[in-house]
Design a protein around this motif. Structure first.
Motif, PDB file in Angstrom:
ATOM      1  N   PHE A 206       0.875  -1.172   0.000  1.00 50.26           N
ATOM      2  CA  PHE A 206       0.000   0.000   0.000  1.00 50.26           C
ATOM      3  C   PHE A 206       0.907   1.214   0.000  1.00 50.26           C
ATOM      4  O   PHE A 206       1.618   1.459   0.978  1.00 50.26           O
ATOM      5  CB  PHE A 206      -0.886   0.036   1.235  1.00 50.26           C
TER       6      PHE A 206
ATOM      7  N   GLY B 131      -0.955  -8.764   8.116  1.00 50.47           N
ATOM      8  CA  GLY B 131      -1.295  -8.948   6.705  1.00 50.47           C
ATOM      9  C   GLY B 131      -2.297 -10.054   6.438  1.00 50.47           C
ATOM     10  O   GLY B 131      -2.525 -10.427   5.283  1.00 50.47           O
ATOM     11  N   LYS B 132      -2.928 -10.588   7.481  1.00 52.08           N
ATOM     12  CA  LYS B 132      -3.864 -11.701   7.313  1.00 52.08           C
ATOM     13  C   LYS B 132      -5.038 -11.314   6.415  1.00 52.08           C
ATOM     14  O   LYS B 132      -5.340 -12.007   5.431  1.00 52.08           O
ATOM     15  CB  LYS B 132      -4.408 -12.141   8.688  1.00 52.08           C
ATOM     16  N   SER B 133      -5.684 -10.195   6.765  1.00 53.35           N
ATOM     17  CA  SER B 133      -6.839  -9.779   5.966  1.00 53.35           C
ATOM     18  C   SER B 133      -6.409  -9.484   4.540  1.00 53.35           C
ATOM     19  O   SER B 133      -7.092  -9.864   3.586  1.00 53.35           O
ATOM     20  CB  SER B 133      -7.467  -8.514   6.547  1.00 53.35           C
ATOM     21  N   THR B 134      -5.282  -8.812   4.401  1.00 51.45           N
ATOM     22  CA  THR B 134      -4.819  -8.448   3.059  1.00 51.45           C
ATOM     23  C   THR B 134      -4.640  -9.700   2.213  1.00 51.45           C
ATOM     24  O   THR B 134      -5.002  -9.732   1.026  1.00 51.45           O
ATOM     25  CB  THR B 134      -3.498  -7.672   3.172  1.00 51.45           C
TER      26      THR B 134
ATOM     27  N   VAL C 182       3.056  -4.812   2.543  1.00 53.39           N
ATOM     28  CA  VAL C 182       2.270  -5.484   3.564  1.00 53.39           C
ATOM     29  C   VAL C 182       2.412  -7.002   3.433  1.00 53.39           C
ATOM     30  O   VAL C 182       2.467  -7.722   4.427  1.00 53.39           O
ATOM     31  CB  VAL C 182       0.796  -5.049   3.460  1.00 53.39           C
TER      32      VAL C 182
ATOM     33  N   SER D   4      -2.135  -8.329  14.922  1.00 55.49           N
ATOM     34  CA  SER D   4      -2.821  -7.288  14.167  1.00 55.49           C
ATOM     35  C   SER D   4      -1.821  -6.589  13.259  1.00 55.49           C
ATOM     36  O   SER D   4      -0.709  -6.269  13.669  1.00 55.49           O
ATOM     37  CB  SER D   4      -3.445  -6.278  15.132  1.00 55.49           C
ATOM     38  N   GLY D   5      -2.181  -6.425  12.012  1.00 57.15           N
ATOM     39  CA  GLY D   5      -1.304  -5.733  11.078  1.00 57.15           C
ATOM     40  C   GLY D   5      -0.319  -6.630  10.365  1.00 57.15           C
ATOM     41  O   GLY D   5       0.479  -6.172   9.560  1.00 57.15           O
TER      42      GLY D   5
END
Ligand SMILES: Nc1ncnc2c1ncn2[C@@H]1O[C@H](COP(=O)(O)OP(=O)(O)OP(=O)(O)O)[C@@H](O)[C@H]1O
Ligand SMILES: Nc1ncnc2c1ncn2[C@@H]1O[C@H](COP(=O)(O)OP(=O)(O)OP(=O)(O)O)[C@@H](O)[C@H]1O
Ligand SMILES: [Mg+2]
Ligand SMILES: [Mg+2]
Lengths: 219, 241, 223, 236, 241
Positions: E13, E41-44, E18, E38-39
């Motif tokens: 990004f 990169g799992k969701s990404t 990420v 958190s942060g």
């Protein structure tokens, strides 16, 4: 028949624009003050005051401004009250503007979190103090863009004062058209002048709104 | 005579009765924890004491003055009783200092320099003297809540009502706020607090009130309430079987 | 007060008034339906449409919002014929209403689209809908629901503003009032009656739009 | 008593048109001028008072009179029974030759020939009242707010013909427009009257006397020559 | 050939990278838990697999078809892979039934009666057949999430991506959603889920992926990952010392 040069036309339109600007300023300043008063009534704790404000707004937002102007000028005259045209125009525009601004601002006041009312109450502030020191300063920020945006409607609304004899921009356009038979040139110029008056207002309202949104995201 | 006397207080929202006859006397210097399930009426009780809700029945008196619902009496009441909320409710358009000064100058008509001195003193007391010129959104949740406490203290109330003042905080920030409250308690401030921090309640409070379905279901010193819950409802709430 | 109010002319002229009411209603019905449709298309363009179209729509919206309705009306009625497009006064008035409401509702609806939670777009996308399908089936209705009160107010404002179409001889309610006063010289009575009718129309219109809103938006909005 | 008021005030307030040439329009300084304005000045002169001109439109000229914001309306008013119930009229002060005008291609020698045709008029003007009376039922009469609307409608082809004063038509012709209005037939010589409030007998009598005098001493004829280009008709 | 093949995927990004080269192959029927701070990169990662983000480098292929960023390929990909979000993202203006029917009729052009039959079947499967005509805001969070699952299932995907689907739920509602997922797993659905429910991951998953700073830091069967974390980062994350 007397010939109007292009300069005569533009000069006369610009002279008439002074009235448009003056009437806009009067309705905006006066309407803002009256609107604030009305806002207090509208969110008052007393049911009667709230009801009055609601019916007032309903009436002034529910009838054409043209008719309001007519009745302010001639209607009062019927009762023997001699209202000069500038007063009637000012009065009607102010009352009309107030009804819209009060409603716009009510939305902004309601957008202030309920906790702010409670916190200030629990510190012993009275209702007026709460409004003055806590609620209005916060509502003001949100209120600026829609308020500026509405001023465009006020500028355009002043056109209707021709019914009570004001030769402001659009009336001057009609009168000059009658003397020259050049409707397209003249209405084109009239539209252009209105655009020049209104567009900066619209634009600044948009810019303010964008700025505010950015500010909100930072919180 | 007690500092706060709550007698047979009833409060309904529409047709649902939320407080069903509350009796509670608080002595000066007492620290009282109010516990109970969600919806049992804890917040409503505090809000009634502060006059944010009008009661339907019964009476509340603070320092001998009875609570009557008009602006003048309300103001007198609120000068005696401060309140702190779960959501901090700092005024975002004012600095930290401004938050603490405002109500003094507006409500009590304290001259500005005195109000400022008081504000600095109270902010020092909660450990935030250096944040005087910061805006609320520049502070952590724990700091914001401490400012809210300072703001209430600056009005020099004789009692403080705290409604779950640590519930909106990240776990690592809870202790800094509780430390401030603990200090207030040792200094002799009268405190009524709704809390879920059982350990804190046990350590600091003089009495614990367990509310259940709009009633004071059990009341007593923390040792008694926590160690020997008498009613099955409290046992269930505390998770002891 | 020396003036004597006299409403007996109502008996003679009520067909004009009825006709005026009908034309005002027709104007707002057509202007409302087509204007809001135009507003939806423009809002889609400005929020999600092709890049080259955006400035065109933006220009249209700014032009309309910053000039008086009357001047727009004159251009359509007196100006377009010189380009070979002859429109009768009702068509011209209708077009002016649509063009006007289209510009205002575009901005209102766009605000509604922009307030749509991102998750709604993503949910649509992850169900394999194209961006347009997502807009059409997922985004549009809640967006309209979100701004329905603002849109309703704008429709009422435009309805009241329609009173100037009488200037191009469209025989709406204001025309009826002016016609009657030009024959009978009873301007007060004519304007009072028409003002009252406008007020009733405005209140009714608001009610109807409110009911309509409840019918077409049965679900409640996600916050 | 209006006449007494006028004399004691020293001014007479007169509603005049500013969008109806040659009876009333504006010069390059936006000051009103025309037949009606000259008439107003003439009356003021005869009364020995100053004229205060108030520009009006067809929609508000009568309310101005009724609310005592003006003393007289000299605004090429035509007379009809309904109007006479509301205000009083003087004797006629100006002729009004109005006719139906159309481009050469359209043939209409008399009112009946207007059947099925679209004719523009200015709402509330003399020709509106007259044409409404004589035109066949299926003539479509479009009534515009002011003279400007009527003329624009004719020039842009929104109506096939207009009913208006011949001087107005002449003014259009002078501008050499794409559509040249030719006189098809005269509607009627329906003169203009001065309007004043009811029950002002003294003022009405004084007005009528002034008008009669102006007719006989040729002053009115001068005005007519100046603005209409013809002599006053004998039957006025 | 694996069902989902993720090869050297990188995603930035702006200037911050990420995902820093992710490699992961998923076999049909596998249930994979993705865990990490958190942060990390799992969701990404999930969003890249579903084409909600375009990758900067590397490749993703699902059932043999490579992921290319145009409307047609995207649509084909998303028909194979369903996604469920933390925030449910039900369509508020449609009934529960409407939510499940819509994408079938719009995207697959399934005739309405068939789509409705399918919708009822899927809603039964998540235990919500009786809520067909309710609106989303009339449901609890757990029920809404189950509707979201039914909506994804109705498209008959070959794999399902779940991004913290229980994180927005009240604790008492988590289990009803997990029960549905557990059933899907036993029925052989391929699942990739980001989750904080370690116990669930341990019980149900075939493999656990631990992500750290945009990389797959550790991967293996749950017994291995949870019982014998090899890296200090995973040990810290799991709280074992
Ligand atoms: N303004 C209100 N209008 C209607 N009902 C209300 C209002 N405020 C509270 N209630 C209801 O009164 C009951 C008690 O609410 P209260 O907030 O006092 O509970 P509580 O014990 O503080 O719960 P929690 O632990 O969730 O804060 C609840 O059932 C709530 O729904
Ligand atoms: N649209 C975006 N624009 C810029 N940065 C983003 C965007 N989305 C995610 N990021 C950044 O990418 C990093 C990884 O985000 P991601 O959401 O994938 O983390 P995560 O592992 O899902 O965390 P969490 O457990 O909090 O959901 C974060 O630092 C985040 O700030
Ligand atoms: Mg509570
Ligand atoms: Mg995430």
């Amino acid at each position: 028949m007397i010939e109007f040069t292009t300069w005569d036309i533009i000069r006369n339109l610009l002279l008439a624009t002074r009235w448009t600007v003056l009437l806009s300023l009067v309705s905006f300043v006066g309407g803002g003050t009256a609107g604030l008063l009305l806002l207090f009534l509208r969110i008052s704790k007393r049911k009667a005051l709230r009801g009055f404000a609601r019916y007032y707004i309903e009436l002034f937002q529910g009838t054409p401004l043209l008719m309001q102007l007519f009745i302010a000028f001639f209607g009062l005259g019927l009762f023997g009250i001699d209202v000069p045209a500038w007063l009637a125009a000012g009065l009607a525009l102010i009352l009309w503007t107030a009804s819209f601004l009060a409603e716009i601002w009510r939305g902004c006041v309601e957008a202030v979190a309920k906790g702010q009312w409670e916190a200030s109450a629990s510190l012993g502030m009275g209702r007026f103090q709460q409004m003055r020191y806590i609620i209005l300063p916060q509502a003001l920020k949100v209120a600026i863009p829609p308020t500026v945006g509405f001023s465009v409607q006020v500028v355009k609304g002043t056109a209707l004062t021709s019914i009570i004899g004001f030769v402001e921009l659009s009336k001057a356009g009609t009168v000059v058209t009658n003397a020259t038979f050049q409707p397209f040139t003249i209405y084109g110029l009239v539209a252009l002048i209105y655009f020049a008056l209104c567009w900066p207002l619209s634009k600044s309202s948009q810019i303010l709104e964008r700025k505010l949104n950015v500010a909100h995201r930072n919180h | 005579m007690s500092l706060i006397e709550i007698t047979e207080v009833r409060k309904s929202f529409g047709s649902t009765e939320v407080l069903k006859g509350i009796n509670l006397d608080v002595e000066p210097g007492e620290v009282i924890a109010i516990i109970g399930k969600s919806g049992s009426g804890k917040s409503t009780l505090l809000r009634c004491i502060n006059g944010l809700e009008t009661i339907n029945n019964g009476s509340i008196s603070v320092a001998g003055a009875q609570f009557i619902d008009d602006e003048l009496h309300l103001k007198a009441l609120r000068l005696k009783v401060g309140m702190i909320f779960q959501q901090f409710n700092l005024f975002p358009h004012l600095t930290v200092g401004g938050n603490v000064i405002l109500s003094q100058t507006v409500v009590k008509k304290t001259p500005r320099p005195e109000a400022e001195t008081m504000a600095r003193k109270m902010l020092e007391r909660v450990g935030l003297g250096h944040k005087f010129d910061a805006y609320p959104d520049e502070l952590s949740g724990g700091q914001q809540q401490r400012v809210a406490i300072a703001r209430a203290l600056a009005m020099q109330p004789i009692a403080l009502l705290c409604d779950e003042i640590t519930s909106a905080l990240d776990p690592e920030l809870v202790s800094e706020v509780l430390a401030v409250v603990r200090e207030l308690a040792t200094e002799g401030m009268t405190l009524l607090m709704v809390t879920h921090e059982m350990k804190f309640a046990r350590d600091v409070c003089s009495r614990v009130v367990f509310m259940h379905q709009g009633r004071v279901h059990e009341i007593g010193p923390p040792e008694g309430v926590f160690a020997n819950p008498k009613t099955p409802e409290l046992r269930q709430f505390l998770g002891v079987h | 007060m020396s003036y004597h109010f006299e409403f007996s002319w109502l008996l003679q002229y009520y067909p004009q008034i009825l006709k005026g009411i009908l034309i005002t209603l027709e104007l707002i019905a057509i202007g409302g339906v087509l204007g809001i449709s135009l507003g939806i298309i423009c809002a889609w363009t400005r929020a999600l449409g092709p890049a080259w179209l955006k400035p065109v729509v933006a220009g249209y919206v700014e032009l309309i919002r910053n000039t008086p309705f009357l001047i727009q009306l004159f251009f359509i009625f007196f100006g377009l014929p010189s380009l070979g497009l002859q429109l009768d006064e009702l068509t011209a008035a209708n077009i002016a209403m649509v063009v006007n409401l289209g510009a205002y509702s575009c901005e209102i609806i766009r605000a509604g689209i922009q307030a749509t939670p991102r998750g709604q777009f993503e949910a649509g996308a992850s169900l394999a809908m194209t961006p347009f399908e997502t807009f059409r089936h997922v985004v549009l209705v809640p967006s309209l629901q979100r701004i329905w009160p603002a849109l309703s107010s704008q429709v009422v404002i435009v309805m009241l503003g329609s009173s100037v179409v009488s200037q191009i001889a469209a025989e709406d309610l204001t025309f009826a009032a002016n016609f009657i006063q030009s024959r009978t010289f009873r301007a007060f009575e004519a304007y009072i009656v028409s003002t009252a009718i406008y007020l009733v129309l405005a209140i009714l219109l608001r009610q109807v739009l409110g009911i309509l809103g409840r019918v077409i938006f049965p679900g409640r909005l996600a916050r | 008593d209006a006449l007494a008021d006028i004399t004691s005030r020293g001014t007479i307030r007169v509603a005049v048109p500013q969008d109806f040439p040659p009876f009333g329009s504006v010069g390059t300084d936006m000051a009103p001028m025309g037949y009606d304005i000259d008439m107003a000045n003439l009356i003021a002169e005869q009364l020995g008072v100053k004229a205060e001109l108030v520009p009006v439109t067809s929609a508000n000229r009568i309310p101005y009179l009724q609310t005592n914001k003006v003393d007289l309306v000299i605004s090429s008013l035509g007379k009809n029974p309904d109007r006479e119930k509301v205000i009083d009229f003087s004797t006629a002060y100006a002729p009004f030759f109005n006719g139906v005008f159309a481009p050469a291609g359209l043939s209409a020698a008399k009112a009946d020939d207007l059947a099925g045709k679209m004719v523009g008029v200015t709402r509330g003007a003399v020709e509106d009242l007259e044409l409404t009376k004589i035109a066949p039922a299926d003539t479509v009469i479009k009534r515009y707010e002011d003279n400007n609307g009527t003329i624009s409608a004719f020039l842009s082809g929104q109506v096939e013909a207009v009913a208006t004063g011949n001087v107005v038509a002449a003014a259009i012709l002078a501008k050499n427009p794409p559509k040249r209005p030719e006189l098809k037939f005269l509607i009627k010589n329906s003169p203009c009257y001065i309007g004043l409030n009811k029950n002002e007998t003294a003022l009405l009598e004084k007005l009528n006397a002034i008008i009669a005098a102006a007719k006989s001493d040729g002053k009115l004829n001068t005005v007519s020559q100046k603005w209409l280009g013809t002599d006053l008709p004998a039957d006025l």
